[in-house]
Motif scaffolding. Structure first.
Motif, short mmCIF file in Angstrom:
data_model
loop_
_atom_site.label_atom_id
_atom_site.label_comp_id
_atom_site.label_asym_id
_atom_site.label_seq_id
_atom_site.Cartn_x
_atom_site.Cartn_y
_atom_site.Cartn_z
N ALA A 231 -3.47 -0.79 -4.65
CA ALA A 231 -3.49 -1.95 -5.54
C ALA A 231 -2.10 -2.51 -5.77
N TRP A 232 -1.07 -1.67 -5.63
CA TRP A 232 0.30 -2.10 -5.92
C TRP A 232 1.14 -2.27 -4.67
N PHE A 233 0.93 -1.44 -3.66
CA PHE A 233 1.68 -1.52 -2.42
C PHE A 233 0.86 -0.86 -1.31
N PRO A 234 1.16 -1.16 -0.04
CA PRO A 234 0.35 -0.61 1.07
C PRO A 234 0.36 0.92 1.08
N THR A 235 -0.77 1.50 1.41
CA THR A 235 -0.87 2.95 1.47
C THR A 235 -0.01 3.55 2.58
N SER A 236 0.34 2.74 3.58
CA SER A 236 1.17 3.25 4.68
C SER A 236 2.58 3.59 4.22
N PHE A 237 2.98 3.13 3.03
CA PHE A 237 4.30 3.44 2.50
C PHE A 237 4.35 4.83 1.87
N MET A 238 3.21 5.48 1.77
CA MET A 238 3.14 6.77 1.09
C MET A 238 3.18 7.91 2.11
N PRO A 239 3.59 9.10 1.67
CA PRO A 239 3.52 10.27 2.56
C PRO A 239 2.10 10.51 3.05
N SER A 240 1.98 11.17 4.19
CA SER A 240 0.67 11.36 4.82
C SER A 240 -0.30 12.09 3.91
N THR A 241 0.19 13.04 3.10
CA THR A 241 -0.70 13.78 2.19
C THR A 241 -1.32 12.85 1.16
N ILE A 242 -0.51 11.97 0.58
CA ILE A 242 -1.03 11.02 -0.41
C ILE A 242 -1.97 10.03 0.25
N GLN A 243 -1.71 9.66 1.50
CA GLN A 243 -2.62 8.76 2.20
C GLN A 243 -4.01 9.36 2.33
N LEU A 244 -4.08 10.67 2.51
CA LEU A 244 -5.39 11.32 2.58
C LEU A 244 -6.11 11.23 1.23
N PHE A 245 -5.38 11.46 0.14
CA PHE A 245 -5.98 11.37 -1.18
C PHE A 245 -6.39 9.93 -1.53
N SER A 246 -5.66 8.96 -1.01
CA SER A 246 -5.99 7.56 -1.33
C SER A 246 -7.38 7.20 -0.85
N LYS A 247 -7.82 7.81 0.25
CA LYS A 247 -9.14 7.50 0.79
C LYS A 247 -10.28 8.13 -0.02
N LEU A 248 -9.92 8.90 -1.03
CA LEU A 248 -10.93 9.48 -1.92
C LEU A 248 -11.12 8.66 -3.19
N THR A 249 -10.41 7.54 -3.30
CA THR A 249 -10.45 6.76 -4.52
C THR A 249 -11.34 5.53 -4.39
N VAL A 250 -11.86 5.11 -5.52
CA VAL A 250 -12.65 3.88 -5.58
C VAL A 250 -11.78 2.68 -5.24
N VAL A 251 -10.52 2.73 -5.67
CA VAL A 251 -9.61 1.61 -5.47
C VAL A 251 -9.41 1.30 -3.99
N TYR A 252 -9.18 2.33 -3.18
CA TYR A 252 -8.90 2.13 -1.76
C TYR A 252 -10.07 1.41 -1.07
N TRP A 253 -11.28 1.92 -1.25
CA TRP A 253 -12.43 1.35 -0.54
C TRP A 253 -12.81 -0.02 -1.07
N SER A 254 -12.59 -0.26 -2.35
CA SER A 254 -12.88 -1.58 -2.92
C SER A 254 -11.90 -2.62 -2.39
N ILE A 255 -10.60 -2.31 -2.47
CA ILE A 255 -9.59 -3.27 -2.03
C ILE A 255 -9.71 -3.54 -0.53
N ASP A 256 -9.88 -2.49 0.25
CA ASP A 256 -10.00 -2.67 1.70
C ASP A 256 -11.22 -3.52 2.04
N GLY A 257 -12.32 -3.30 1.33
CA GLY A 257 -13.52 -4.11 1.55
C GLY A 257 -13.31 -5.57 1.19
N PHE A 258 -12.68 -5.81 0.03
CA PHE A 258 -12.41 -7.19 -0.38
C PHE A 258 -11.50 -7.89 0.63
#
Length: 437
Positions: A368-395
């Protein structure tokens, strides 16, 4: 003075007993600082996993050097082939690599055409195709690409100088002149003649970071990067189109968490007890709260998209059916999250504190604030478990790319799945009855 000390001590005792205040004071800032630190250089890792398609059609040493350099950059996940419908893996061609970017499977593509640097060339030529869906990410990609390509500038300049000399003086005279220059440089400056006569095989580095206009124009003459935007050129307001989904889902979670935790106010005022003394069960109360929150979430998201349409000319009507499906799915998942927070909290203050922690954390790592690719790989895995990631990517898929139902089906399944799972957990927790006591 003794009374002031007692009051001071009592204030700290009350503060430490209030877990919500402690969490908002220490835990929430600590979590957000960790996330921002990881994104903006605290971990020193930089962006990771940005998908970059690469097609090298040139046989020149410079092109091979560029390709090899790209393979070593950790920020990129280099893709050089595509799987066909029959399951066969084939290398990209000029058309398929552009379609790969248009379909959202890669952020950008770098093409080194056959004439990237031929024997008669005096300049380096590459093609860069991109999708600026995430502007911050694309600026980073463009900068890294330019860094890799311009790193070949000294070699290209040296080769161009040799070829221009041979072109104007003739092959034999030009070659003799170049050998003479190399011999003089070797004699008086101890420069290896191979660096002068065979620059393609030599290790060059660019000295300094001169950013003057003269240097820039000279570089652009020797190294030409043809940029072509494949998606989003027709957007009237690209920034608003990228941002509306992220801000919408974050505010939606705040709203639904607040309305879900309002059950604590209803319990304190006695409204819940009056309901339970009438022909109304706990199941009826929970269903009412859930349906109300879900409908409110749908209305809020629709309002925000309509406001974006009127204020920033965001096109929401050309793909309104798929947008509405995502709005419903996002509302279901966010409502379930709000009910889960209420189910595990003992007071409204706890619900608000836990909700703030989860919402800000998920917004930060979910994109919601910045691209997930800017985060470490571990956090990128956790991002895909959130409602925010799938909602924003879908929109973004609907508003930016204009995809159909099949393309957003994974987003819908994940959001409805998250909603269903959270509802099961929250109902089991509600059955323990602490909120109805």
């Amino acid at each position: 003075m003794k009374q002031i000390y007692r009051l001071f001590k009592s204030s700290y005792r009350i503060f430490w007993n209030d877990k919500v205040s402690v969490a908002l004071t220490f835990i929430v800032p600590m979590v957000l600082m960790s996330i921002f630190g990881a994104v903006f250089g605290g971990s020193g890792s930089g962006p990771q996993g940005i998908r970059l398609a690469v097609l090298n059609q040139s046989t020149s040493p410079v092109a091979k050097s560029i390709e090899s350099s790209l393979d070593t950059i950790k920020a990129f996940r280099i893709i050089k082939s595509i799987k066909t419908d029959s399951g066969t893996v084939v290398a990209f061609d000029t058309n398929s690599i552009q379609e790969y970017v248009r379909d959202g499977k890669a952020a950008a593509a770098l093409v080194l055409p056959p004439d990237t640097y031929a024997d008669t060339s005096v300049a380096l030529y590459v093609e860069f195709y991109y999708d600026p869906k995430n502007d911050m990410e694309m600026q980073t990609v463009r900068g890294l690409i330019q860094q890799v390509v311009f790193s070949q500038f000294p070699s290209v300049m040296a080769q161009s100088t040799l070829r221009q000399t041979e072109r104007y003086l003739g092959m034999q005279s030009g070659s003799a002149f170049n050998h003479g220059v190399a011999t003089l440089l070797h004699k008086y400056f101890k420069v290896d003649t191979n660096i002068i006569l065979h620059p393609a095989l030599s290790d060059f580095t660019m000295a300094g970071n001169d950013s003057t206009g003269m240097r820039s124009n000279f570089l652009n003459t020797i190294v030409h990067i043809e940029n072509k935007q494949l998606i989003g050129k027709e957007m009237k307001n690209p920034w608003a189109t990228r941002s509306v989904g992220g801000w919408g889902i974050m505010f939606l979670m705040f709203t639904l968490t607040a309305t879900s935790s309002s059950m604590f106010d209803e319990r304190r005022s006695g409204v819940l007890m009056r309901f339970l003394t009438s022909p109304v069960s706990r199941t009826h109360i929970l269903w009412n709260k859930y349906l109300f929150n879900m409908s409110l979430g749908i209305i809020q998201l629709m309002f925000m998209f309509l406001f974006g349409c009127m204020m920033f000319q965001i096109d929401i009507f050309s793909n309104i059916f798929n947008l509405m499906l995502l709005i419903i799915a996002a509302s279901v998942a966010c409502t379930a999250l709000g009910m889960l927070i209420a189910a595990f909290s003992q007071t409204r203050q706890q619900a608000n504190g836990l909700g703030t922690l989860l919402i800000l954390s998920m917004s930060a790592i979910g994109g919601a604030w910045f691209p997930t690719s800017f985060m470490p790989s571990t956090i990128q895995l956790f991002s895909k478990l959130t409602v925010v990631y799938w909602s924003i990517d879908g929109f973004m898929e609907v508003l930016w790319r204009g995809v159909g139902f099949i393309a957003i089906l994974p987003h819908l399944l994940v959001l409805f799945g998250i909603g269903g799972l959270l509802n099961i957990v929250s109902v089991r927790q509600f059955r323990k009855g602490h909120i109805f006591d």
